[in-house]
Each structure stands twice: as C-alpha cells, then as structure tokens.
Design a protein around this motif. Structure first.
Motif, PDB file in Angstrom:
ATOM      1  N   ILE A  50      16.285 -80.323  51.956  1.00 44.37           N
ATOM      2  CA  ILE A  50      16.402 -78.872  52.088  1.00 44.37           C
ATOM      3  C   ILE A  50      15.601 -78.196  50.977  1.00 44.37           C
ATOM      4  CG2 ILE A  50      18.011 -76.915  52.087  1.00 44.37           C
ATOM      5  CD1 ILE A  50      20.179 -78.901  53.034  1.00 44.37           C
ATOM      6  N   PHE A  51      14.827 -77.182  51.353  1.00 41.29           N
ATOM      7  CA  PHE A  51      13.945 -76.475  50.429  1.00 41.29           C
ATOM      8  C   PHE A  51      14.246 -74.985  50.438  1.00 41.29           C
ATOM      9  CE2 PHE A  51      11.712 -80.296  51.520  1.00 41.29           C
ATOM     10  CZ  PHE A  51      10.942 -80.628  50.412  1.00 41.29           C
ATOM     11  N   ARG A  52      13.953 -74.340  49.336  1.00 39.12           N
ATOM     12  CA  ARG A  52      13.895 -72.873  49.280  1.00 39.12           C
ATOM     13  C   ARG A  52      12.579 -72.483  49.946  1.00 39.12           C
ATOM     14  NH1 ARG A  52      15.356 -75.729  45.355  1.00 39.12           N
ATOM     15  NH2 ARG A  52      17.171 -75.339  44.032  1.00 39.12           N
ATOM     16  N   ILE A  53      12.636 -71.854  51.103  1.00 37.43           N
ATOM     17  CA  ILE A  53      11.386 -71.623  51.842  1.00 37.43           C
ATOM     18  C   ILE A  53      10.709 -70.313  51.456  1.00 37.43           C
ATOM     19  CG2 ILE A  53      12.220 -73.037  53.738  1.00 37.43           C
ATOM     20  CD1 ILE A  53      12.449 -70.482  55.434  1.00 37.43           C
ATOM     21  N   ALA A  54      11.365 -69.506  50.612  1.00 35.53           N
ATOM     22  CA  ALA A  54      10.756 -68.289  50.057  1.00 35.53           C
ATOM     23  C   ALA A  54      10.194 -67.410  51.169  1.00 35.53           C
ATOM     24  CB  ALA A  54       9.717 -68.656  49.016  1.00 35.53           C
ATOM     25  N   SER A  55       8.936 -66.989  51.071  1.00 38.83           N
ATOM     26  CA  SER A  55       8.404 -65.970  51.984  1.00 38.83           C
ATOM     27  C   SER A  55       8.169 -66.449  53.404  1.00 38.83           C
ATOM     28  CB  SER A  55       7.114 -65.379  51.409  1.00 38.83           C
ATOM     29  OG  SER A  55       7.414 -64.531  50.321  1.00 38.83           O
ATOM     30  N   VAL A  56       8.334 -67.738  53.667  1.00 43.38           N
ATOM     31  CA  VAL A  56       8.342 -68.188  55.068  1.00 43.38           C
ATOM     32  C   VAL A  56       9.511 -67.533  55.805  1.00 43.38           C
ATOM     33  CG1 VAL A  56       8.547 -70.214  56.568  1.00 43.38           C
ATOM     34  CG2 VAL A  56       7.138 -70.328  54.510  1.00 43.38           C
ATOM     35  N   THR A  57      10.513 -67.088  55.039  1.00 45.97           N
ATOM     36  CA  THR A  57      11.635 -66.313  55.584  1.00 45.97           C
ATOM     37  C   THR A  57      11.148 -65.123  56.405  1.00 45.97           C
ATOM     38  OG1 THR A  57      13.021 -66.921  53.687  1.00 45.97           O
ATOM     39  CG2 THR A  57      13.677 -64.955  54.924  1.00 45.97           C
ATOM     40  N   LYS A  58      10.058 -64.516  55.993  1.00 45.28           N
ATOM     41  CA  LYS A  58       9.560 -63.297  56.643  1.00 45.28           C
ATOM     42  C   LYS A  58       9.336 -63.482  58.132  1.00 45.28           C
ATOM     43  CE  LYS A  58       7.166 -61.303  52.592  1.00 45.28           C
ATOM     44  NZ  LYS A  58       7.831 -62.046  51.516  1.00 45.28           N
ATOM     45  N   THR A  59       8.876 -64.658  58.536  1.00 46.78           N
ATOM     46  CA  THR A  59       8.608 -64.892  59.961  1.00 46.78           C
ATOM     47  C   THR A  59       9.895 -64.818  60.775  1.00 46.78           C
ATOM     48  OG1 THR A  59       8.810 -67.304  59.666  1.00 46.78           O
ATOM     49  CG2 THR A  59       6.617 -66.346  59.414  1.00 46.78           C
ATOM     50  N   VAL A  60      10.956 -65.405  60.253  1.00 44.63           N
ATOM     51  CA  VAL A  60      12.241 -65.446  60.959  1.00 44.63           C
ATOM     52  C   VAL A  60      12.848 -64.056  61.056  1.00 44.63           C
ATOM     53  CG1 VAL A  60      14.557 -66.434  60.934  1.00 44.63           C
ATOM     54  CG2 VAL A  60      12.600 -67.822  60.189  1.00 44.63           C
ATOM     55  N   VAL A  61      12.779 -63.309  59.981  1.00 47.15           N
ATOM     56  CA  VAL A  61      13.381 -61.977  59.951  1.00 47.15           C
ATOM     57  C   VAL A  61      12.650 -61.025  60.892  1.00 47.15           C
ATOM     58  CG1 VAL A  61      13.768 -59.982  58.448  1.00 47.15           C
ATOM     59  CG2 VAL A  61      14.432 -62.265  57.697  1.00 47.15           C
ATOM     60  N   ALA A  62      11.341 -61.121  60.972  1.00 44.21           N
ATOM     61  CA  ALA A  62      10.602 -60.277  61.906  1.00 44.21           C
ATOM     62  C   ALA A  62      11.028 -60.547  63.347  1.00 44.21           C
ATOM     63  CB  ALA A  62       9.096 -60.502  61.742  1.00 44.21           C
ATOM     64  N   ALA A  63      11.242 -61.809  63.679  1.00 39.42           N
ATOM     65  CA  ALA A  63      11.708 -62.140  65.031  1.00 39.42           C
ATOM     66  C   ALA A  63      13.066 -61.510  65.304  1.00 39.42           C
ATOM     67  CB  ALA A  63      11.780 -63.658  65.194  1.00 39.42           C
ATOM     68  N   ALA A  64      13.935 -61.493  64.301  1.00 43.75           N
ATOM     69  CA  ALA A  64      15.260 -60.904  64.476  1.00 43.75           C
ATOM     70  C   ALA A  64      15.180 -59.400  64.704  1.00 43.75           C
ATOM     71  CB  ALA A  64      16.128 -61.217  63.254  1.00 43.75           C
ATOM     72  N   VAL A  65      14.274 -58.714  64.010  1.00 43.13           N
ATOM     73  CA  VAL A  65      14.078 -57.278  64.252  1.00 43.13           C
ATOM     74  C   VAL A  65      13.670 -57.052  65.708  1.00 43.13           C
ATOM     75  CG1 VAL A  65      12.709 -55.243  63.681  1.00 43.13           C
ATOM     76  CG2 VAL A  65      13.507 -56.747  61.852  1.00 43.13           C
ATOM     77  N   LEU A  66      12.768 -57.880  66.204  1.00 41.89           N
ATOM     78  CA  LEU A  66      12.289 -57.710  67.576  1.00 41.89           C
ATOM     79  C   LEU A  66      13.394 -57.950  68.600  1.00 41.89           C
ATOM     80  CD1 LEU A  66       8.737 -59.266  67.246  1.00 41.89           C
ATOM     81  CD2 LEU A  66       9.287 -56.883  67.785  1.00 41.89           C
ATOM     82  N   MET A  67      14.377 -58.773  68.271  1.00 42.87           N
ATOM     83  CA  MET A  67      15.522 -58.936  69.171  1.00 42.87           C
ATOM     84  C   MET A  67      16.258 -57.616  69.346  1.00 42.87           C
ATOM     85  SD  MET A  67      17.109 -62.578  67.916  1.00 42.87           S
ATOM     86  CE  MET A  67      16.208 -64.117  68.166  1.00 42.87           C
ATOM     87  N   LEU A  68      16.416 -56.882  68.256  1.00 39.41           N
ATOM     88  CA  LEU A  68      17.093 -55.586  68.330  1.00 39.41           C
ATOM     89  C   LEU A  68      16.238 -54.560  69.073  1.00 39.41           C
ATOM     90  CD1 LEU A  68      18.541 -55.486  64.705  1.00 39.41           C
ATOM     91  CD2 LEU A  68      19.805 -55.875  66.822  1.00 39.41           C
ATOM     92  N   VAL A  69      14.927 -54.667  68.928  1.00 37.67           N
ATOM     93  CA  VAL A  69      14.027 -53.783  69.679  1.00 37.67           C
ATOM     94  C   VAL A  69      14.161 -54.058  71.174  1.00 37.67           C
ATOM     95  CG1 VAL A  69      11.608 -53.206  70.137  1.00 37.67           C
ATOM     96  CG2 VAL A  69      12.395 -53.483  67.774  1.00 37.67           C
ATOM     97  N   GLU A  70      14.170 -55.344  71.536  1.00 38.20           N
ATOM     98  CA  GLU A  70      14.280 -55.703  72.951  1.00 38.20           C
ATOM     99  C   GLU A  70      15.597 -55.215  73.557  1.00 38.20           C
ATOM    100  OE1 GLU A  70      13.592 -59.766  73.898  1.00 38.20           O
ATOM    101  OE2 GLU A  70      11.611 -59.815  72.976  1.00 38.20           O
ATOM    102  N   GLU A  71      16.637 -55.197  72.757  1.00 37.08           N
ATOM    103  CA  GLU A  71      17.942 -54.744  73.254  1.00 37.08           C
ATOM    104  C   GLU A  71      18.046 -53.228  73.322  1.00 37.08           C
ATOM    105  OE1 GLU A  71      20.667 -56.523  70.566  1.00 37.08           O
ATOM    106  OE2 GLU A  71      20.344 -58.557  71.323  1.00 37.08           O
ATOM    107  N   GLY A  72      17.023 -52.522  72.858  1.00 43.48           N
ATOM    108  CA  GLY A  72      17.039 -51.069  72.881  1.00 43.48           C
ATOM    109  C   GLY A  72      17.885 -50.449  71.791  1.00 43.48           C
ATOM    110  N   ARG A  73      18.274 -51.232  70.809  1.00 41.61           N
ATOM    111  CA  ARG A  73      19.112 -50.694  69.731  1.00 41.61           C
ATOM    112  C   ARG A  73      18.281 -49.936  68.702  1.00 41.61           C
ATOM    113  NH1 ARG A  73      23.515 -55.356  68.464  1.00 41.61           N
ATOM    114  NH2 ARG A  73      24.555 -53.607  67.433  1.00 41.61           N
ATOM    115  N   ILE A  74      17.013 -50.274  68.605  1.00 47.18           N
ATOM    116  CA  ILE A  74      16.042 -49.502  67.828  1.00 47.18           C
ATOM    117  C   ILE A  74      14.739 -49.488  68.606  1.00 47.18           C
ATOM    118  CG2 ILE A  74      16.941 -49.801  65.483  1.00 47.18           C
ATOM    119  CD1 ILE A  74      15.135 -52.234  65.174  1.00 47.18           C
ATOM    120  N   GLY A  75      13.932 -48.456  68.392  1.00 43.27           N
ATOM    121  CA  GLY A  75      12.646 -48.362  69.054  1.00 43.27           C
ATOM    122  C   GLY A  75      11.532 -48.790  68.118  1.00 43.27           C
ATOM    123  N   LEU A  76      10.533 -49.448  68.655  1.00 37.83           N
ATOM    124  CA  LEU A  76       9.450 -49.974  67.824  1.00 37.83           C
ATOM    125  C   LEU A  76       8.768 -48.870  67.022  1.00 37.83           C
ATOM    126  CD1 LEU A  76       7.926 -52.583  67.104  1.00 37.83           C
ATOM    127  CD2 LEU A  76       6.365 -52.084  69.003  1.00 37.83           C
TER     128      LEU A  76
END
Length: 378
Positions: A50-76
C-alpha cells in the motif's frame, strides 16, 4: 532488452528508492514487478503493498464529481457558490505579479467546470514567487502531510481570504481546484468524501485498499515514505504516522492510499467507457470522454508550464497532446504524485501503466527512475 523488474531493480540498487511496484497492462496481459522493500531494511515489497498515492488521487475525485453531474445534482457549468459559499464573491489580484491587497472583483462566478479543469483561478503557477502564490502556500499546505490541514470548514474560510491569481477560466493552475472538488462532493452529496468514494467508487471497482486512512490490520503492507537528504534517504512518514488516523480534511487533491491493482481497476473502468469488469456502469461514455480530453488552450497552459511539460489537462489528470518525449502518446491520460507515484491509461492502445514508489518528488519534474518506467511502458 531489459524487463520491468530489471528497470526497477537498477534504481533500488543505486539507492534512488527503497522499493517500487510497477504494473503494465495491455489488454488481458499484465506485467507486474515488485522490487526492494517496504522500508529501508524492511520487509520485501509485494504486489499488494500500500502506497500514499498523493496527486494520483485527483483522477479518482474528478470521476466522483462527474457522477454527481450525471445525476443532475450539480450542473457542469453551474456556479459553485450555492455549495461553496465561501467562494461566492472572490477577489482577484489586479495582475499576477500584484501584491495580495491589490485586487479587483472576479469577472464571473467560479463554476463546476472551472474546478474540474483546474482553471478556477486558485492554484500554483510555475512562478512560485508571485505574491498570491506565496500567500496560497499558507493555506494549500503540503498534501503529503494531511494531518497539517485544519477541518474542512476552517480550511475553506482560510482559502476565502486568499485572492485568486487569475480570473476564473483564464489560466490553468495546479492543485487547489482538486481539493475544492473534494469539498464540493461532500457538500452536494451530504456525505463525507471518504464515505462517498468508498460506496460509489471503491466498492464497485473492488479497490479494497483505497482510502484516506490505513487501518492497523493493513499496516504490515503499508510502505514507509522518504525524502532525499544530504545523508541519503530520510524517513518522512512511517506506517503509524500521518495515515494512521482519519484526517480532519480529507484531501481530494492528494490524500488517498492504495495499491497498483486498485488503480488498475479504475483505469480499466475508464478504458471501458465507465463500465466495471462485471458490467456495472459508473460513468457514461461522455463523462469519460470529458475526463480524458484536453480542455486547455495554449494561453491557459502557459502559467502552469513547469507542471504540464507541454501537455494538456482533462479532469483530474493531464492529457498528452504533443509527442515531446517517447512516452507521450496523444490522448494518454493520468497523473503523478509527489510521493513517487504515477498512473496513466492510453485509450488508443488500451494500456494501463502504474508505478508506485515511496520517495518524495520535491520538484515538478519527474525523476529519472519514473521516466525510465515510462519509456518501458510506452
């Protein structure tokens, strides 16, 4: 011709890194090499370390934002002020070189798209000496020390007192927008960022070791993390250190740990157009396309040239647009972490390339051992 194990072994043997795990997947064929040790003089490195992945985190978090966009909870293209009221009326330094009290109002609101594309006006520029960048350092601390951050609301209040370096949408700047994405996810969803990611991303993809804390039962697999010093490698954080307790502010810009197989599952999901290996859809084709498409102009990239090295930026990661080095394939998407990590996909070939090591990169230019891996993986 050297193999992956030999390439990594060379850099362990010369003392550049205590250990590393490299993975290159091309379709169903996966090559993995685990070399060296979890810590200097410690147990052997393994594929599931197991590693501290640091800024590779950014890729995962961006995908999570897009999930909320797809659900219509926020607009792009919706302003974020409803969810991030601290940023409802930001000020902007008159020019990038202006003092932090020489400000003008923002010309328009910050939007979700601005955060995803890292063009909201907050973040680090290539010139670290600019007054507004220096001021930001007091708030956007070193993400490799998550326990140094205050609780989320306190951090947001601190950030609101820092002027933007550029008007929203004007320039690409590094790091802060991803931290703000994490706050946005929590406030829109009504759940903590760790809980949201665990349920919506990690569980469906089988990313069993990803999270913002390493529980005691997993610490035997957790690598120690080092910085290069005058006398060689110096311990910066051990298994019982910064990731042994939950952070007050889960950093969407760099707080995750994980294994190479965790991000392999994430990368393969992107290559499959947002679908997991067992057929569940996490993202739409359009969302994946937006993540992995360059959204920057040459003028926007200029301020962050030292980070981007001539490439563009999608959502949460860089996108290769120029074949400057052998590993630059147009459309290659992913990012690097300041703890010695990198993870990329190449949509045109279906390849995934991940290298996790445990030595700090204290400058924006990746070290030779990482570049050697990229040469091999391309």
């Amino acid at each position: 011709m050297p193999d992956l194990h030999g390439i990594l072994r060379k850099h362990v043997d010369d003392g550049s890194v205590p250990g590393a795990v490299g993975l290159v997947a091309r379709g169903d064929r996966v090559e993995v090499a685990a070399v060296g040790s979890l810590a200097v003089g410690g147990a052997p490195m393994a594929r599931d370390s197991i590693f501290r992945i640091a800024s590779v985190t950014k890729t995962v978090v961006a995908a999570a934002v897009l999930m909320l966009v797809e659900e219509g909870r926020i607009g792009l293209h919706e302003p974020v002020r409803e969810w991030l009221p601290e940023l409802a009326e930001p000020s902007v330094v008159r020019t990038p070189g202006s003092e932090v009290d020489d400000v003008v109002p923002a010309a328009r609101p910050i939007t979700v798209f601005d955060l995803l594309s890292s063009t909201a006006g907050y973040g680090f520029a290539s010139d670290f000496e600019l007054p507004a960048v220096q001021r930001l350092f007091s708030v956007q601390r070193d993400g490799r020390e998550p326990q140094s951050f205050p609780a989320t609301d306190e951090w947001m209040a601190e950030l609101s007192r820092v002027p933007l370096l550029h008007q929203p949408g004007e320039a690409w700047l590094y790091d802060t927008c991803s931290a703000l994405q994490g706050v946005l996810i929590a406030r829109v969803s009504g759940r903590s960022l760790p809980d949201f990611l665990a349920e919506r991303v990690f569980a469906p993809l089988g990313m069993a070791d990803s999270g913002f804390v390493v529980p005691a039962e997993k610490r035997a697999r957790f690598t120690s993390y080092y910085r290069s010093g005058p006398a060689g490698l110096e311990l910066a954080d051990g298994p019982d250190g910064q990731w042994s307790t939950p952070p007050a502010f889960p950093l969407g810009s760099g707080g995750l740990v994980g294994t190479v197989d965790d991000w392999l599952a994430f990368g393969r999901m992107l290559l499959a157009g947002g679908t997991t290996g067992d057929g569940r859809r996490l993202l739409s084709d359009d969302s994946v396309r937006m993540m992995t498409t360059d959204h920057t102009t040459a003028a926007q990239r200029e301020t962050g040239e030292v980070f981007l090295e001539g490439q563009g930026w999608g959502f949460g990661g860089s996108v290769d647009i120029a074949a400057i080095d052998p590993w630059n394939v147009p459309g290659r998407y992913g990012w690097v972490g300041g703890t010695g990590t990198s993870a990329h996909i190449v949509p045109s070939t279906g390849a995934v390339a991940i290298l996790y090591a445990q030595v700090a990169m204290d400058g924006p230019v990746p070290p030779e051992w990482m570049r050697d891996f990229w040469r091999y993986a391309c």
